[in-house]
Motif scaffolding. Structure first.
Motif, PDB file in Angstrom:
ATOM      1  N   ASP A   1       0.827  -1.220   0.000  1.00 21.72           N
ATOM      2  CA  ASP A   1       0.000   0.000   0.000  1.00 21.72           C
ATOM      3  C   ASP A   1       0.856   1.264   0.000  1.00 21.72           C
ATOM      4  OD1 ASP A   1      -2.483  -1.378   0.071  1.00 21.72           O
ATOM      5  OD2 ASP A   1      -2.167  -1.782   2.203  1.00 21.72           O
TER       6      ASP A   1
ATOM      7  N   TRP B 199       0.691   3.959  -3.034  1.00 22.43           N
ATOM      8  CA  TRP B 199       0.198   5.333  -2.883  1.00 22.43           C
ATOM      9  C   TRP B 199       1.294   6.365  -2.664  1.00 22.43           C
ATOM     10  CZ3 TRP B 199      -4.167   5.238  -5.009  1.00 22.43           C
ATOM     11  CH2 TRP B 199      -5.082   4.222  -4.776  1.00 22.43           C
ATOM     12  N   ASN B 200       2.404   5.958  -2.012  1.00 21.99           N
ATOM     13  CA  ASN B 200       3.465   6.939  -1.734  1.00 21.99           C
ATOM     14  C   ASN B 200       4.610   6.859  -2.744  1.00 21.99           C
ATOM     15  OD1 ASN B 200       2.252   6.183   1.144  1.00 21.99           O
ATOM     16  ND2 ASN B 200       2.960   8.302   1.213  1.00 21.99           N
TER      17      ASN B 200
ATOM     18  N   TRP C 272       2.286   8.003   5.776  1.00 19.57           N
ATOM     19  CA  TRP C 272       1.889   6.611   5.559  1.00 19.57           C
ATOM     20  C   TRP C 272       1.943   5.869   6.891  1.00 19.57           C
ATOM     21  CZ3 TRP C 272       5.983   3.801   7.313  1.00 19.57           C
ATOM     22  CH2 TRP C 272       7.289   4.228   7.030  1.00 19.57           C
TER      23      TRP C 272
ATOM     24  N   ARG D 261      -2.396   0.963  11.352  1.00 18.91           N
ATOM     25  CA  ARG D 261      -3.645   1.411  10.707  1.00 18.91           C
ATOM     26  C   ARG D 261      -4.884   1.023  11.513  1.00 18.91           C
ATOM     27  NH1 ARG D 261      -1.811  -0.996   4.857  1.00 18.91           N
ATOM     28  NH2 ARG D 261       0.074   0.290   4.698  1.00 18.91           N
ATOM     29  N   GLY D 262      -5.974   1.715  11.199  1.00 15.15           N
ATOM     30  CA  GLY D 262      -7.282   1.298  11.709  1.00 15.15           C
ATOM     31  C   GLY D 262      -7.636   1.842  13.075  1.00 15.15           C
ATOM     32  N   ARG D 263      -6.845   2.766  13.628  1.00 15.22           N
ATOM     33  CA  ARG D 263      -7.207   3.333  14.940  1.00 15.22           C
ATOM     34  C   ARG D 263      -7.242   4.852  14.908  1.00 15.22           C
ATOM     35  NH1 ARG D 263      -1.907   1.647  18.578  1.00 15.22           N
ATOM     36  NH2 ARG D 263      -0.608   0.952  16.861  1.00 15.22           N
ATOM     37  N   GLY D 264      -7.421   5.402  13.716  1.00 17.22           N
ATOM     38  CA  GLY D 264      -7.594   6.850  13.608  1.00 17.22           C
ATOM     39  C   GLY D 264      -6.332   7.655  13.862  1.00 17.22           C
ATOM     40  N   ALA D 265      -5.179   6.993  13.781  1.00 15.73           N
ATOM     41  CA  ALA D 265      -3.935   7.681  14.148  1.00 15.73           C
ATOM     42  C   ALA D 265      -3.601   8.830  13.189  1.00 15.73           C
ATOM     43  CB  ALA D 265      -2.772   6.683  14.180  1.00 15.73           C
ATOM     44  N   MET D 266      -3.857   8.637  11.908  1.00 12.43           N
ATOM     45  CA  MET D 266      -3.321   9.635  10.976  1.00 12.43           C
ATOM     46  C   MET D 266      -4.085  10.955  11.016  1.00 12.43           C
ATOM     47  SD  MET D 266      -0.686  10.106   9.338  1.00 12.43           S
ATOM     48  CE  MET D 266       0.095   8.556   8.904  1.00 12.43           C
ATOM     49  N   ALA D 267      -5.408  10.908  11.141  1.00 11.75           N
ATOM     50  CA  ALA D 267      -6.150  12.177  11.222  1.00 11.75           C
ATOM     51  C   ALA D 267      -5.689  12.954  12.457  1.00 11.75           C
ATOM     52  CB  ALA D 267      -7.652  11.906  11.283  1.00 11.75           C
TER      53      ALA D 267
ATOM     54  N   THR E 172      -2.255  16.389  -0.717  1.00 11.86           N
ATOM     55  CA  THR E 172      -2.668  15.921  -2.047  1.00 11.86           C
ATOM     56  C   THR E 172      -2.608  14.390  -2.035  1.00 11.86           C
ATOM     57  OG1 THR E 172      -0.424  16.002  -2.958  1.00 11.86           O
ATOM     58  CG2 THR E 172      -1.759  17.979  -3.217  1.00 11.86           C
TER      59      THR E 172
ATOM     60  N   SER F  85      -7.020   7.962   2.405  1.00 14.91           N
ATOM     61  CA  SER F  85      -6.287   9.222   2.566  1.00 14.91           C
ATOM     62  C   SER F  85      -7.239  10.411   2.463  1.00 14.91           C
ATOM     63  CB  SER F  85      -5.190   9.322   1.496  1.00 14.91           C
ATOM     64  OG  SER F  85      -4.343  10.402   1.778  1.00 14.91           O
TER      65      SER F  85
ATOM     66  N   ARG G   1     -10.337  10.415   3.427  1.00 14.71           N
ATOM     67  CA  ARG G   1     -11.047  10.499   4.720  1.00 14.71           C
ATOM     68  C   ARG G   1     -10.170  11.150   5.779  1.00 14.71           C
ATOM     69  NH1 ARG G   1     -15.038  11.721   6.609  1.00 14.71           N
ATOM     70  NH2 ARG G   1     -15.127  10.480   8.512  1.00 14.71           N
ATOM     71  N   VAL G   2      -8.868  10.796   5.771  1.00 12.89           N
ATOM     72  CA  VAL G   2      -7.938  11.390   6.734  1.00 12.89           C
ATOM     73  C   VAL G   2      -7.953  12.915   6.566  1.00 12.89           C
ATOM     74  CG1 VAL G   2      -5.479  11.670   7.286  1.00 12.89           C
ATOM     75  CG2 VAL G   2      -6.443   9.370   7.009  1.00 12.89           C
TER      76      VAL G   2
HETATM   77  C1  LIG Z   1      -4.128   6.399   4.551  1.00 16.60           C
HETATM   78  C2  LIG Z   1      -3.681   5.896   5.898  1.00 16.60           C
HETATM   79  C3  LIG Z   1      -2.571   6.769   6.448  1.00 16.60           C
HETATM   80  C4  LIG Z   1      -4.889   5.976   6.869  1.00 16.60           C
HETATM   81  O1  LIG Z   1      -4.532   5.294   8.032  1.00 16.60           O
HETATM   82  P1  LIG Z   1      -5.384   5.336   9.393  1.00 16.60           P
HETATM   83  O2  LIG Z   1      -5.149   6.595  10.140  1.00 16.60           O
HETATM   84  O3  LIG Z   1      -5.092   4.092  10.131  1.00 16.60           O
HETATM   85  O4  LIG Z   1      -6.821   5.369   8.881  1.00 16.60           O
HETATM   86  P2  LIG Z   1      -8.074   4.696   9.572  1.00 16.60           P
HETATM   87  O5  LIG Z   1      -8.043   3.220   9.369  1.00 16.60           O
HETATM   88  O6  LIG Z   1      -8.187   5.197  10.963  1.00 16.60           O
HETATM   89  O7  LIG Z   1      -9.216   5.271   8.633  1.00 16.60           O
HETATM   90  C5  LIG Z   1      -9.431   6.637   8.415  1.00 16.60           C
HETATM   91  C6  LIG Z   1     -10.743   6.769   7.715  1.00 16.60           C
HETATM   92  O8  LIG Z   1     -10.637   6.210   6.392  1.00 16.60           O
HETATM   93  C7  LIG Z   1     -11.545   5.147   6.241  1.00 16.60           C
HETATM   94  N1  LIG Z   1     -10.854   4.086   5.489  1.00 16.60           N
HETATM   95  C8  LIG Z   1      -9.788   3.385   5.879  1.00 16.60           C
HETATM   96  N2  LIG Z   1      -9.402   2.525   4.913  1.00 16.60           N
HETATM   97  C9  LIG Z   1     -10.281   2.708   3.902  1.00 16.60           C
HETATM   98  C10 LIG Z   1     -10.431   2.125   2.619  1.00 16.60           C
HETATM   99  N3  LIG Z   1      -9.577   1.205   2.170  1.00 16.60           N
HETATM  100  N4  LIG Z   1     -11.451   2.566   1.834  1.00 16.60           N
HETATM  101  C11 LIG Z   1     -12.300   3.514   2.280  1.00 16.60           C
HETATM  102  N5  LIG Z   1     -12.186   4.120   3.482  1.00 16.60           N
HETATM  103  C12 LIG Z   1     -11.207   3.702   4.279  1.00 16.60           C
HETATM  104  C13 LIG Z   1     -11.892   4.685   7.641  1.00 16.60           C
HETATM  105  O9  LIG Z   1     -13.160   4.081   7.699  1.00 16.60           O
HETATM  106  C14 LIG Z   1     -11.846   5.998   8.405  1.00 16.60           C
HETATM  107  O10 LIG Z   1     -12.994   6.758   8.199  1.00 16.60           O
HETATM  108  P3  LIG Z   1     -14.107   6.895   9.357  1.00 16.60           P
HETATM  109  O11 LIG Z   1     -13.378   7.394  10.569  1.00 16.60           O
HETATM  110  O12 LIG Z   1     -15.075   7.836   8.775  1.00 16.60           O
HETATM  111  O13 LIG Z   1     -14.619   5.499   9.566  1.00 16.60           O
HETATM  112  C15 LIG Z   1      -3.194   4.415   5.836  1.00 16.60           C
HETATM  113  O14 LIG Z   1      -4.255   3.618   5.407  1.00 16.60           O
HETATM  114  C16 LIG Z   1      -2.005   4.222   4.920  1.00 16.60           C
HETATM  115  O15 LIG Z   1      -0.906   4.613   5.227  1.00 16.60           O
HETATM  116  N6  LIG Z   1      -2.246   3.587   3.764  1.00 16.60           N
HETATM  117  C17 LIG Z   1      -1.169   3.231   2.837  1.00 16.60           C
HETATM  118  C18 LIG Z   1      -0.350   4.388   2.250  1.00 16.60           C
HETATM  119  C19 LIG Z   1      -1.168   5.622   1.955  1.00 16.60           C
HETATM  120  O16 LIG Z   1      -2.311   5.579   1.560  1.00 16.60           O
HETATM  121  N7  LIG Z   1      -0.504   6.784   2.118  1.00 16.60           N
HETATM  122  C20 LIG Z   1      -1.106   8.065   1.890  1.00 16.60           C
HETATM  123  C21 LIG Z   1      -0.642   8.644   0.591  1.00 16.60           C
HETATM  124  S1  LIG Z   1      -1.435  10.215   0.286  1.00 16.60           S
END
Ligand SMILES: CC(C)(COP(=O)(O)OP(=O)(O)OC[C@H]1O[C@@H](n2cnc3c(N)ncnc32)[C@H](O)[C@@H]1OP(=O)(O)O)[C@@H](O)C(=O)NCCC(=O)NCCS
Length: 187
Positions: free
Chosen positions: A36, A40-41, A101, A107-113, A135, A143, A145-146
């Motif tokens: 992932d 994405w990165n 990232w 992942r999955g505990r709202g850390a990034m927002a 972006t 991302s 949603r974050v």
């Molecule tokens: C994007 C990323 C940082 C989010 O991580 P996170 O903080 O753990 O995100 P969460 O799991 O807490 O989810 C944040 C929100 O996105 C939603 N979400 C998570 N994964 C999702 C998916 N695959 N599709 C749709 N929504 C998703 C969650 O439901 C949550 O929304 P909610 O609070 O309204 O329910 C992480 O998934 C990641 O690093 N992914 C891989 C690399 C990446 O995408 N980097 C960013 C490049 S811009």
């Protein structure tokens, strides 16, 4: 900024944001192979030596006031589960752009927002920047949603803006400017 020590922050989920150190190099090299993060990165391949050099460059870029990059880790742990930072820091122009990232373990505990909010408050209130950007590919729903949860307004779509492995992606541009409301993440 460059003469001060890089601050550390604690997130509501217990993770902390702290500067990267040389001991984190293996995690950084391995993170670039996470599917992932790769998708994405687009970090490219990173050898252990190159990862060490990159961490060294981040320290230098902090001192040069050009970037601020944090590891996201359990307190006291030597194995980060993620990265958040501001690149393109322009102190004169008042702007910077987020990058972030998380590895599956973070992942999955709202850390990034939460992390985006902490760094945004520091950048706008303490550093005095005016505008912060996020972006991401329009296909990266998590991302998006974050950015929304951290109160970054969607300002538009940049067409064919970034070359991913599967071709050019349109990118969302989100931003927060001085004076925007701070969201309550309920923590
Ligand atoms: C994007 C990323 C940082 C989010 O991580 P996170 O903080 O753990 O995100 P969460 O799991 O807490 O989810 C944040 C929100 O996105 C939603 N979400 C998570 N994964 C999702 C998916 N695959 N599709 C749709 N929504 C998703 C969650 O439901 C949550 O929304 P909610 O609070 O309204 O329910 C992480 O998934 C990641 O690093 N992914 C891989 C690399 C990446 O995408 N980097 C960013 C490049 S811009």
């Amino acid at each position: 900024m460059g003469r001060a020590e890089q601050p550390a922050f604690r997130l509501a989920c217990g993770l902390e944001l702290r500067p990267w150190c040389a001991e984190d190099a293996q995690v950084l090299a391995d993170a670039c192979r996470d599917p992932d993060v790769q998708r994405w990165n687009r970090p490219g391949e990173l050898s252990l030596e190159a990862a060490r050099a990159r961490i060294g460059r981040w320290e230098k870029r902090w001192q040069d006031e050009a970037a601020a990059i944090w590891a996201i880790a359990e307190p006291g742990a030597t194995s980060p589960v993620g990265l958040i930072g501001l690149s393109d820091v322009d102190l004169g122009g008042g702007s910077a752009e987020f990058l972030y990232w998380l590895l599956p373990g973070g992942r999955g505990r709202g850390a990034m927002a939460d992390a985006v909010l902490r760094i945004s408050r520091w950048a706008l209130d303490d550093l005095g920047l005016h505008r912060l950007r996020i972006t991401h590919s329009v296909a990266n729903t998590a991302s998006c949603r974050v950015a929304e949860k951290a109160g970054f307004t969607l300002e538009g779509t940049m067409r064919s803006a970034l070359l991913h492995h599967d071709g050019w992606h349109d990118e969302h541009l989100h931003a927060r400017v001085q004076g925007d409301d701070w969201p309550d993440l309920g923590r």
